[in-house]
Structure formats: C-alpha cells, structure tokens
Design an enzyme around this catalytic site. Structure first.
Site, PDB file in Angstrom:
ATOM      1  CG  HIS A 132     -61.179  43.701 -18.262  1.00  0.00           C
ATOM      2  ND1 HIS A 132     -62.417  43.427 -17.758  1.00  0.00           N
ATOM      3  CD2 HIS A 132     -61.295  43.629 -19.608  1.00  0.00           C
ATOM      4  CE1 HIS A 132     -63.238  43.181 -18.756  1.00  0.00           C
ATOM      5  NE2 HIS A 132     -62.585  43.290 -19.899  1.00  0.00           N
TER       6      HIS A 132
ATOM      7  CG  HIS B  97     -67.754  38.046 -19.347  1.00  0.00           C
ATOM      8  ND1 HIS B  97     -66.769  38.242 -18.422  1.00  0.00           N
ATOM      9  CD2 HIS B  97     -67.201  38.338 -20.553  1.00  0.00           C
ATOM     10  CE1 HIS B  97     -65.650  38.631 -19.037  1.00  0.00           C
ATOM     11  NE2 HIS B  97     -65.885  38.691 -20.338  1.00  0.00           N
TER      12      HIS B  97
ATOM     13  CG  PHE C   6     -67.239  43.983 -18.680  1.00  0.00           C
ATOM     14  CD1 PHE C   6     -67.056  42.638 -18.980  1.00  0.00           C
ATOM     15  CD2 PHE C   6     -68.063  44.732 -19.502  1.00  0.00           C
ATOM     16  CE1 PHE C   6     -67.684  42.051 -20.075  1.00  0.00           C
ATOM     17  CE2 PHE C   6     -68.698  44.163 -20.596  1.00  0.00           C
ATOM     18  CZ  PHE C   6     -68.512  42.829 -20.878  1.00  0.00           C
TER      19      PHE C   6
ATOM     20  CG  HIS D 105     -67.270  38.571 -24.774  1.00  0.00           C
ATOM     21  ND1 HIS D 105     -67.841  39.756 -24.345  1.00  0.00           N
ATOM     22  CD2 HIS D 105     -66.129  38.423 -24.052  1.00  0.00           C
ATOM     23  CE1 HIS D 105     -67.050  40.296 -23.423  1.00  0.00           C
ATOM     24  NE2 HIS D 105     -66.011  39.517 -23.238  1.00  0.00           N
TER      25      HIS D 105
ATOM     26  CG  HIS E 227     -60.681  42.374 -24.669  1.00  0.00           C
ATOM     27  ND1 HIS E 227     -61.496  43.361 -25.161  1.00  0.00           N
ATOM     28  CD2 HIS E 227     -61.053  42.187 -23.369  1.00  0.00           C
ATOM     29  CE1 HIS E 227     -62.332  43.747 -24.201  1.00  0.00           C
ATOM     30  NE2 HIS E 227     -62.087  43.054 -23.110  1.00  0.00           N
TER      31      HIS E 227
ATOM     32  CG  HIS F 130     -61.228  38.051 -23.240  1.00  0.00           C
ATOM     33  ND1 HIS F 130     -61.731  38.847 -24.234  1.00  0.00           N
ATOM     34  CD2 HIS F 130     -62.041  38.191 -22.172  1.00  0.00           C
ATOM     35  CE1 HIS F 130     -62.797  39.478 -23.777  1.00  0.00           C
ATOM     36  NE2 HIS F 130     -63.011  39.098 -22.525  1.00  0.00           N
TER      37      HIS F 130
ATOM     38  CG  HIS G 123     -66.297  45.881 -23.045  1.00  0.00           C
ATOM     39  ND1 HIS G 123     -65.657  46.466 -21.984  1.00  0.00           N
ATOM     40  CD2 HIS G 123     -65.834  44.612 -23.114  1.00  0.00           C
ATOM     41  CE1 HIS G 123     -64.857  45.579 -21.417  1.00  0.00           C
ATOM     42  NE2 HIS G 123     -64.932  44.446 -22.077  1.00  0.00           N
TER      43      HIS G 123
HETATM   44 CU1  C2O Z   1     -63.443  43.193 -21.621  1.00  0.00          CU
HETATM   45 CU2  C2O Z   1     -64.696  39.715 -21.723  1.00  0.00          CU
HETATM   46  O1  C2O Z   1     -64.456  41.548 -21.504  1.00  0.00           O
END
Ligand code: C2O
Length: 587
Positions: A161, A315, A332, A311, A190, A345, A181
């Site tokens: 990631h 995070h 990230f 999303h 993802h 995810h 992203h």
């Molecule tokens: Cu690649 Cu939730 O991020």
C-alpha cells in the site's frame, strides 16, 4: 529479443509465408518469457495482436499498430524496475520497496479460481462469532511471524500500500509516479490488494474458504471500532485512544472532536452515506473518480464520493493525533500496518458492489473503457508467485469466488431535509441578490464571478459565490435519466499536499449556523490525505458533486443560478487555492 522478433516479423511479411511461423515462434517464446522485462512482454502482446489482426484481414495493419501503441501507453501499470524511496510528507522519507526487485521475478498472468471452489463469504466484523475471530487472529499472527523478505509477510503486505500510495513506482511508459488514490484506480486496485491478502491468510491456516471481515461502518451497529480489533493480533497501538469503543465513528471527521451524542452522530453519518452513495453518486465518474490514464497527459486528481468520505475521513479518525501524520491509519504509507485497514477496505469494496446494484436500473454503471479494463498491476499470491492482474479480472467478484454477507442499508432512507423550508430560503436568498446588486462594495459581498481568475482564490475563509446554471429548464427525460447536473469545484491546489477538508453547500442561508451533511444544502466534501511530495508537477484536483436531486429538494431546479458556499473545516485550508466553480452535465 524485441529486436529479434520485430525483424523476424518484417522478414516474414516480406517473404509472405511467415505469419504462422512468427506467431508460433512468438507464442512459444512467450512460454520462456518469464524473467525478462515486462516491456518485452507487452511487446509480445502487441505483436500477437498485430499478427492476429493481419490474419483476419484488417485493411491497415499500420493503423492497428499505432492504435495498439497508443492503447498500451494509456493503460496504467507500474514500471517494476523503478521502485525508489518516497517522501510521504515534507521531512519524512520512507523506503517501502520489496527486498528483491519485482522486475527480477518471473510472473504469471492471473487465472480465475475454479468456479467450483468454495465461495469466501465476507461477513460484517461486528457479527462474526468467536471461532471466526480466533481463526482470523491466528492467520494474522502467522503472517506477522513470516520474515520480511517473504512477500506474504504482514509488513510486505502493508508496504504494498505504501508503494502504490506514495508514488514509489513510476508508470510504465513515463516518468510520472504512479499512485492509486484520487481517481478511478482507487476501487479496483484496493480490491486486488485485499483479494490476494485474503488468499494468503487462508492458505496460512489451510482454509480455502477463509474470508476477510468488513467493518460495517455504514450501519449503526457497526459504527464503533469492532471488538475483534481491540485485542490480540488485530490490535494496533497507534490509534486514537478516545476513538476506541464505545465511541461512535464520525464519518465526516475533520480532526476535531464535535462532542455529539451517539444518536446525533449516527443521524449525521446516515445522511452523509445517503449523499455519498445515492444523491451524489449518480454517474460512474462521481462515484469512481476521474478517469486516470497512463502517460504524461493522462493522469488526473479527482476522487469519487466514497473515497473522499467516509474513506478518507475514517483513515484520519482511526489514526492517532499523537503522531504527526496520524499514523498508522491516518497516512497512506503506514495505513496497511493496522489490521483494521483490511476491514475498512472490505467495506469500501462492498460499497462498490452495493452501488453497482443500486445504479444498475437507471444508469449504466459499468466502465467499458478498455484502457481502464486493461490496466494491470502485480501482486504475490499465496504461493509467493508474482501475478499480473488486470482491472477487467476484478469487476466480477463471483468469478473471484468471494461474496458479501447481505446487511441492511439503513442510509437508503436517510435523505436529508433542507435546514430552512425552501420557500423561506428563497425569499432570504432573493434579498441577498438585491443587496448584492445594490451594494457591491459590501465587505461581505460575494465574488461576482465563479471564475476566481488566474491565481485562484485562497480558502482562508468561507467563500460564497453565485454560480450560473447553463440549463435551467431541463426536460423531464434529462432529469429522470442519465443526465446529471454536476457542480465542479475546479483547479483545487493543495500546497505541500497537506491535510485539508472543506465542505460545499448550495443555497445555504446562514453559514454561521452549524450545518452539516444532515441538511440537504450539503452537497459534498473535499478531504485531502497527503500522499507525498514529488519533484514532478502534480495536477490540480477537481471536486465533482452531483446536485440534481439536491436542487429538486431545495426547489431550486428552475433557478437561473445557485449560491454556493465553500466552508474550510481545517486550519490548513490556508494552503488551498481554488480556480473556480462551474456547472456541468454528465451522462
Ligand atoms: Cu489506499 Cu484506504 O487507502
């Protein structure tokens, strides 16, 4: 070999007998091709297409060749020889590259699992039983115990990631750093990552029906950090302490604690879900993000609704404010180190499925762009084999042999209401129009144009502006089907790519009131999680918000113009400049 095969092909054509020979040779070379560079591999594909093109009698093989090259350029893929250190934020560099360059490994093309293999049923994390939790924890413990140079190890998985979010690889055909992203790469990439992660976990415990859980944060019962992540191998100590259970998640989080009671917070969460999944997501681009293509001219920054929130917001909500980048989940490059990342995810991936089903009746929600479908990435499978997989391989999850447990979608009924009855709001706004016409020198006077000029406008304070609607009387057909009215906040530049959040409202009569997603005036939000500082130029972002339904609810869909308010929700909005706002129509 590229030269050899090319020569052979020309010779073959000159002699007029060699097509079959070339094809046979090239195809047989393909068998041995593992271990050579992927450029050569792609060349083989082009050549094969070209030969096949000739053999079915295409008039212009040259043309075909040119098209194929252009196509190959626009397809997105990493250049595996380019992995390098990355800089997720100023002053921090990280090295996430695999211990052994992936370019030196042989790879195979993805094969679908056998249709008769067990279906992996992904269940809501708050609904699973103790046996499942024990099994999952065991699998993660084993994964964590593998040495780093094993691509199945937990840290290697997490670093995947990091590689793809900080631009550690360049794109295959250019110097542009590749990142997954803020565009339509987000959902499918993802999905791939989770898919292989799940297969690896299953194989580590010898269970080929093992499925990841999903954190069902769009459902009131799932709106706390699920118990399973609070102890054992699924814990991460770098999480915000005050957000541990029983704290209800804030899907619209802006790094500030709002101190709302659970019921109020849940109501806001549901309304936000409605906007992001239903009223604001009526076209593929609005939901999936902008069409990012390979090459210098192709990349874009324009995340879809769900990517922005919940999303991004979740995070940040999950990571701890004690760390400068709210690591782990809040950045990230580090997010994959928190086991909850995979549950988070899982839900994002599930919502992609939910959205496809919801949209299916009215809109064609499938992406048919072949450059998207042919875009490819590399992942290691449970046998440590490097696999090349294309987006077209992951559009159908049944073929991947997994499914989601059906859960309720309570936000479907959470359509927000206007904060002020529309008739009253219209009167107030009319007065504002008059004021505006009579006294343009008012300190509070809005900008006359929704184009903020060559240098844009800094978002250091609330921006309120009147935006013209090019089509005010749209036919019922346009309104009901296909054509969606879209507000575009264009040319968003975030200096130093810092954390930023701002909200967008339509026809808000009093911005000083606490207005949020629970009111219909809320059109959407822009949330920037830093992905890194790169020497090459970045594109400015566009924020696209679907507003057809919102305009109907505010009884503003016959008006010539609307008032738009941008409200900064984070201090760093001083770092944001915006070029303007306009209305577009998207099919
Ligand atoms: Cu690649 Cu939730 O991020």
């Amino acid at each position: 070999m590229e030269v050899g095969c090319g020569l052979l092909n020309r010779e073959a054509r000159r002699w007029g007998f060699g097509v079959t020979l070339t094809l046979m040779l090239c195809l047989s070379m393909r068998v041995y091709i593992h271990g050579v560079s992927e450029d050569q591999y792609a060349f083989m594909g082009d050549l094969k297409n070209m030969i096949l093109g000739i053999s079915v009698g295409e008039i212009s093989p040259q043309h075909h060749d040119v098209d194929a090259k252009k196509h190959a350029k626009n397809v997105v893929s990493p250049n595996l020889t380019t992995c390098h250190e990355s800089v997720p934020r100023p002053g921090l560099s990280v090295y996430c590259c695999p211990p052994k360059p992936e370019s030196e490994e042989p790879f195979i093309d993805f094969q679908f699992p056998d249709p008769s293999s067990p279906l992996r049923l992904r269940r809501a994390a708050h609904l699973v039983d103790d046996d499942y939790i024990a099994k999952y924890r065991n699998a993660v413990s084993i994964m964590k115990s593998l040495p780093y140079d094993d691509p199945r190890s937990f840290l290697s998985q997490a670093n995947l990631h990091c590689i793809y979010c900080t631009g550690a690889y360049k794109q295959k055909n250019s110097d542009i750093p590749l990142h997954v992203h803020r565009s339509w790469l987000f959902f499918p990439w993802h999905r791939m990552m989770l898919y292989f992660h799940e297969r690896i976990l299953g194989s580590l415990i010898g269970d080929d029906s093992f499925a990841l859980p999903f954190w069902n944060w769009d459902n009131p019962d799932g709106m706390v950090i699920p118990e399973m992540y609070v102890t054992g191998s699924l814990v991460d100590t770098d999480r915000e302490n005050s957000h541990l259970p029983p704290q209800v998640v804030d899907l619209n989080y802006n790094l500030q604690e709002k101190g709302l009671g659970p019921e109020e917070q849940i109501k806001i969460n549901m309304a936000l879900m409605y906007t992001q999944m239903v009223s604001g997501a009526k076209t593929t681009e609005l939901f999936m993000g902008c069409p990012y293509k390979g090459g210098e001219g192709g990349f874009c920054e324009g995340p879809g609704t769900i990517e922005l929130a919940p999303h991004n917001t979740l995070h940040d909500w999950t990571g701890t404010g004690l760390n400068p980048g709210r690591e782990d989940m809040g950045s990230f490059y580090s997010a994959g180190r928190d086991p909850i990342f995979y549950g988070h995810h899982g839900n994002v991936d599930r919502l992609w499925e939910v959205w496809r089903r919801l949209q299916w009746e009215y809109y064609n929600s499938e992406i048919t762009d072949t450059e998207w479908l042919d875009s490819y990435f590399f992942f290691h499978d449970e046998k440590r084999q490097l696999v090349r997989i294309k987006f077209q391989d992951v559009v159908n999850i049944t073929r991947l042999r997994y499914a989601y447990e059906e859960v309720e979608l309570p936000w479907l009924n959470a359509r927000p209401r206007p904060s002020v009855p529309p008739k009253i709001a219209r009167d107030i706004l009319k007065m504002r129009d008059l004021d505006h016409e009579n006294n343009q020198e008012l300190p509070s006077s809005p900008f006359l144009s929704a184009d903020f000029g060559p240098h844009g406008r800094t978002l250091d304070t609330t921006i309120r502006v009147k935006v013209h609607r090019p089509k005010k009387h749209r036919s019922k057909k346009q309104k009901d089907f296909k054509e969606e009215e879209v507000m575009v906040v264009y040319g968003i530049e975030v200096k130093e790519d810092s954390y930023v959040k701002f909200d967008v409202y339509v026809n808000a009569v009093d911005e000083t009131l606490m207005v949020g997603p629970e009111f219909r005036e809320f059109a959407g939000t822009f949330v920037n999680i830093p992905i890194g500082v790169w020497p090459v130029m970045r594109r400015k972002s566009n924020l696209k918000l679907g507003i057809s339904e919102l305009l109907q609810d505010l009884e503003a869909d016959e008006d010539e113009s609307i008032w738009v308010t941008l409200i900064p929700r984070a201090e760093d909005c001083m770092n944001v400049t915006i070029d303007g706002i306009r209305i577009e129509y998207i099919e």
